[in-house]
Design a protein around this motif. Structure first.
Motif, PDB file in Angstrom:
ATOM      1  N   TYR A 164       0.812  -1.170  -0.021  1.00  0.00           N
ATOM      2  CA  TYR A 164       0.107  -0.339   0.005  1.00  0.00           C
ATOM      3  C   TYR A 164       0.859   1.382   0.040  1.00  0.00           C
ATOM      4  O   TYR A 164       0.426   2.219   0.354  1.00  0.00           O
ATOM      5  N   GLY A 165       2.090   1.076  -0.352  1.00  0.00           N
ATOM      6  CA  GLY A 165       2.943   2.304  -0.704  1.00  0.00           C
ATOM      7  C   GLY A 165       3.686   2.865   0.401  1.00  0.00           C
ATOM      8  O   GLY A 165       4.383   4.044   0.473  1.00  0.00           O
ATOM      9  N   CYS A 166       3.796   1.969   1.824  1.00  0.00           N
ATOM     10  CA  CYS A 166       4.554   2.646   2.801  1.00  0.00           C
ATOM     11  C   CYS A 166       5.866   2.065   2.859  1.00  0.00           C
ATOM     12  O   CYS A 166       6.067   0.988   2.503  1.00  0.00           O
ATOM     13  N   GLU A 167       6.717   2.852   3.341  1.00  0.00           N
ATOM     14  CA  GLU A 167       8.082   2.343   3.928  1.00  0.00           C
ATOM     15  C   GLU A 167       7.831   1.370   4.959  1.00  0.00           C
ATOM     16  O   GLU A 167       6.798   1.724   5.797  1.00  0.00           O
ATOM     17  N   THR A 168       8.519   0.341   5.375  1.00  0.00           N
ATOM     18  CA  THR A 168       8.523  -0.522   6.480  1.00  0.00           C
ATOM     19  C   THR A 168       9.691  -0.596   7.533  1.00  0.00           C
ATOM     20  O   THR A 168      10.793  -0.556   6.644  1.00  0.00           O
ATOM     21  N   VAL A 169       9.763  -0.946   8.805  1.00  0.00           N
ATOM     22  CA  VAL A 169      10.925  -1.147   9.482  1.00  0.00           C
ATOM     23  C   VAL A 169      10.281  -2.113  10.403  1.00  0.00           C
ATOM     24  O   VAL A 169       9.146  -1.978  10.993  1.00  0.00           O
ATOM     25  N   SER A 170      11.337  -2.828  11.048  1.00  0.00           N
ATOM     26  CA  SER A 170      10.903  -3.735  12.210  1.00  0.00           C
ATOM     27  C   SER A 170      11.169  -3.039  13.440  1.00  0.00           C
ATOM     28  O   SER A 170      12.102  -2.030  13.743  1.00  0.00           O
ATOM     29  N   PHE A 171      11.112  -3.572  14.626  1.00  0.00           N
ATOM     30  CA  PHE A 171      11.283  -2.830  15.741  1.00  0.00           C
ATOM     31  C   PHE A 171      12.757  -3.257  16.222  1.00  0.00           C
ATOM     32  O   PHE A 171      13.305  -2.521  17.185  1.00  0.00           O
ATOM     33  N   GLU A 172      13.386  -4.193  15.493  1.00  0.00           N
ATOM     34  CA  GLU A 172      14.878  -4.515  15.674  1.00  0.00           C
ATOM     35  C   GLU A 172      15.696  -3.860  14.890  1.00  0.00           C
ATOM     36  O   GLU A 172      16.871  -3.825  15.193  1.00  0.00           O
ATOM     37  N   ALA A 173      15.178  -2.778  14.080  1.00  0.00           N
ATOM     38  CA  ALA A 173      16.040  -2.181  13.184  1.00  0.00           C
ATOM     39  C   ALA A 173      17.061  -1.133  13.847  1.00  0.00           C
ATOM     40  O   ALA A 173      16.615  -0.740  14.992  1.00  0.00           O
ATOM     41  N   PRO A 174      18.136  -0.550  13.296  1.00  0.00           N
ATOM     42  CA  PRO A 174      18.857   0.366  14.009  1.00  0.00           C
ATOM     43  C   PRO A 174      18.187   1.622  14.300  1.00  0.00           C
ATOM     44  O   PRO A 174      17.036   1.854  13.605  1.00  0.00           O
ATOM     45  N   LYS A 175      18.378   1.928  15.621  1.00  0.00           N
ATOM     46  CA  LYS A 175      17.624   2.784  16.130  1.00  0.00           C
ATOM     47  C   LYS A 175      17.729   4.639  15.709  1.00  0.00           C
ATOM     48  O   LYS A 175      16.803   5.284  15.877  1.00  0.00           O
ATOM     49  N   GLU A 176      18.641   4.658  14.800  1.00  0.00           N
ATOM     50  CA  GLU A 176      19.027   5.952  14.417  1.00  0.00           C
ATOM     51  C   GLU A 176      17.832   6.671  13.442  1.00  0.00           C
ATOM     52  O   GLU A 176      17.718   7.622  13.317  1.00  0.00           O
ATOM     53  N   HIS A 177      17.315   5.490  12.905  1.00  0.00           N
ATOM     54  CA  HIS A 177      15.990   6.101  11.985  1.00  0.00           C
ATOM     55  C   HIS A 177      15.020   6.892  12.905  1.00  0.00           C
ATOM     56  O   HIS A 177      14.199   7.802  12.213  1.00  0.00           O
ATOM     57  N   MET A 178      14.877   6.824  14.106  1.00  0.00           N
ATOM     58  CA  MET A 178      13.884   7.358  14.858  1.00  0.00           C
ATOM     59  C   MET A 178      13.925   8.757  14.941  1.00  0.00           C
ATOM     60  O   MET A 178      13.012   9.505  15.314  1.00  0.00           O
ATOM     61  N   GLY A 179      15.229   9.436  14.736  1.00  0.00           N
ATOM     62  CA  GLY A 179      15.388  10.677  14.575  1.00  0.00           C
ATOM     63  C   GLY A 179      15.131  11.703  13.454  1.00  0.00           C
ATOM     64  O   GLY A 179      15.287  12.702  12.985  1.00  0.00           O
ATOM     65  N   THR A 180      14.401  10.726  12.437  1.00  0.00           N
ATOM     66  CA  THR A 180      14.067  11.081  11.022  1.00  0.00           C
ATOM     67  C   THR A 180      12.355  11.755  10.677  1.00  0.00           C
ATOM     68  O   THR A 180      12.125  12.102  10.010  1.00  0.00           O
ATOM     69  N   TYR A 181      11.852  11.290  12.045  1.00  0.00           N
ATOM     70  CA  TYR A 181      10.454  11.568  11.785  1.00  0.00           C
ATOM     71  C   TYR A 181       9.855  12.882  12.537  1.00  0.00           C
ATOM     72  O   TYR A 181      10.101  13.350  13.543  1.00  0.00           O
ATOM     73  N   ASP A 182       8.942  13.294  11.884  1.00  0.00           N
ATOM     74  CA  ASP A 182       8.086  14.614  12.287  1.00  0.00           C
ATOM     75  C   ASP A 182       7.115  14.142  13.272  1.00  0.00           C
ATOM     76  O   ASP A 182       6.747  14.876  14.256  1.00  0.00           O
ATOM     77  N   ILE A 183       6.222  13.141  12.993  1.00  0.00           N
ATOM     78  CA  ILE A 183       5.279  12.673  13.722  1.00  0.00           C
ATOM     79  C   ILE A 183       5.291  11.210  14.094  1.00  0.00           C
ATOM     80  O   ILE A 183       5.624  10.556  12.911  1.00  0.00           O
ATOM     81  N   ILE A 184       5.299  10.763  15.213  1.00  0.00           N
ATOM     82  CA  ILE A 184       5.086   9.375  15.537  1.00  0.00           C
ATOM     83  C   ILE A 184       3.646   9.009  16.144  1.00  0.00           C
ATOM     84  O   ILE A 184       3.360   9.771  17.221  1.00  0.00           O
ATOM     85  N   PHE A 185       2.939   8.021  15.476  1.00  0.00           N
ATOM     86  CA  PHE A 185       1.757   7.446  15.985  1.00  0.00           C
ATOM     87  C   PHE A 185       1.842   6.113  16.588  1.00  0.00           C
ATOM     88  O   PHE A 185       2.300   5.286  15.760  1.00  0.00           O
ATOM     89  N   ASN A 186       1.449   5.941  17.785  1.00  0.00           N
ATOM     90  CA  ASN A 186       1.618   4.629  18.189  1.00  0.00           C
ATOM     91  C   ASN A 186       0.183   3.889  18.246  1.00  0.00           C
ATOM     92  O   ASN A 186      -0.853   4.582  18.737  1.00  0.00           O
ATOM     93  N   THR A 187      -0.022   2.658  17.898  1.00  0.00           N
ATOM     94  CA  THR A 187      -1.179   1.836  17.927  1.00  0.00           C
ATOM     95  C   THR A 187      -1.216   0.492  18.728  1.00  0.00           C
ATOM     96  O   THR A 187      -2.223   0.202  18.644  1.00  0.00           O
ATOM     97  N   VAL A 188      -0.234   0.286  19.236  1.00  0.00           N
ATOM     98  CA  VAL A 188       0.269  -0.981  19.935  1.00  0.00           C
ATOM     99  C   VAL A 188      -0.149  -0.901  21.162  1.00  0.00           C
ATOM    100  O   VAL A 188       0.407   0.007  22.056  1.00  0.00           O
ATOM    101  N   PRO A 189      -0.891  -1.545  21.849  1.00  0.00           N
ATOM    102  CA  PRO A 189      -1.307  -1.522  23.282  1.00  0.00           C
ATOM    103  C   PRO A 189      -0.310  -2.148  23.974  1.00  0.00           C
ATOM    104  O   PRO A 189      -0.767  -3.052  24.951  1.00  0.00           O
ATOM    105  N   ALA A 190       0.765  -2.076  23.905  1.00  0.00           N
ATOM    106  CA  ALA A 190       1.970  -2.431  24.767  1.00  0.00           C
ATOM    107  C   ALA A 190       2.992  -1.544  24.834  1.00  0.00           C
ATOM    108  O   ALA A 190       3.332  -0.924  23.558  1.00  0.00           O
ATOM    109  N   LEU A 191       3.951  -1.571  25.787  1.00  0.00           N
ATOM    110  CA  LEU A 191       4.900  -0.902  25.581  1.00  0.00           C
ATOM    111  C   LEU A 191       6.114  -1.240  24.648  1.00  0.00           C
ATOM    112  O   LEU A 191       6.791  -2.068  24.679  1.00  0.00           O
ATOM    113  N   VAL A 192       5.940  -0.464  23.385  1.00  0.00           N
ATOM    114  CA  VAL A 192       6.917  -0.773  22.471  1.00  0.00           C
ATOM    115  C   VAL A 192       7.838   0.517  22.265  1.00  0.00           C
ATOM    116  O   VAL A 192       8.997   0.214  21.497  1.00  0.00           O
TER     117      VAL A 192
END
Length: 259
Positions: A164-192
């Protein structure tokens, strides 16, 4: 047509519309913040606080009543059912979670726009989880021309998101990518979104958690580091209360009114 007496609890706007819809059908409706004496054929708990209201009033429910709510603790439900109380979880009725997810996604985007400093179009958004809410949210963001990345544990769901046209990443991917986002939406009902993942998030990034309480974000860490993170519950009732009430009304029609 059989006339029923409904006790509608809570001050949420969605409950107000639901009460009006029931009255239009000729049913008796009592609106209140707390459980009222007398017999009520059905008790309608406010969706975002269903578990709290259920726990508070479980001893007052009566045999033969139908209690409506959302994401109710299974142990409490069993106790009520042993007393002869019928419990209906709105979100377990076919099609409700999917329709509710649309209003939730729209509300989540509205919350991000209210808090943020960038337009959705052209922004870099991360959606954690690709379930019912996550998939709809990612789709809505894509329609707004955001650059969407889905973080998902299951490869099958990541593949679907890519279709459906999204980029994807696993939770085990290198953490540096977290600094590239303007907005983060969480939908997981557990501490992720743990301290490890949040360590690279920029201070101006907006974090919107729409998972059921307590959410999936380490809010203590966010507060310590000055990150803007909020748990946003009951979004359909806040941004589309009439539409949200209509979805619940369909459940009531099917389960007690016999329409």
């Amino acid at each position: 047509m059989t006339k029923y007496h409904f006790l509608v609890l809570g001050e949420e706007a969605r409950q107000k519309y639901l009460s009006a819809m029931l009255r239009e059908l000729g049913h008796e409706v009592m609106e209140a913040e707390s459980y009222q004496p007398g017999y009520h054929d059905a008790v309608l708990l406010p969706v975002p606080q269903s578990a709290v209201y259920f726990e508070k009033n479980k001893e007052k429910f009566q045999k033969g009543q139908v209690v409506y709510g959302c994401q109710l603790p299974s142990e409490l439900v069993r106790e009520a059912e042993l007393k002869g109380v019928r419990v209906v979880d709105y979100m377990k009725v076919e099609g409700v979670a999917e329709r509710n997810a649309v209003a939730t996604a729209e509300g989540a985007i509205a919350e991000a726009m209210k808090d943020g400093c960038v337009s959705i179009q052209g922004s870099r958004c991360l959606v954690t989880g690709y379930g019912t809410c996550g998939s709809v949210l990612a789709s809505k963001l894509g329609q707004w021309k955001a650059y969407v990345t889905v973080m998902e544990r299951k490869e099958k769901k990541r593949e679907l998101a890519r279709c459906y046209g999204c980029e994807t990443v696993s939770f085990e991917a290198p953490k540096e990518h977290m600094g590239t986002y303007d907005i983060i939406f969480n939908t997981v009902p557990a501490l992720v979104l743990t301290e490890e993942l949040l360590a690279n998030v920029r201070p101006e990034t907006i974090i919107i958690d729409i998972a059921s309480r307590p959410g999936g974000v380490d809010f203590n860490y966010c507060q310590k580091k000055g990150l803007h993170a909020r748990l946003c519950l009951g979004l359909p009732g806040k941004y589309a209360p009439k539409s949200a009430a209509g979805i619940l009304m369909e459940v009531i029609r099917k389960t007690i009114l016999g329409d």
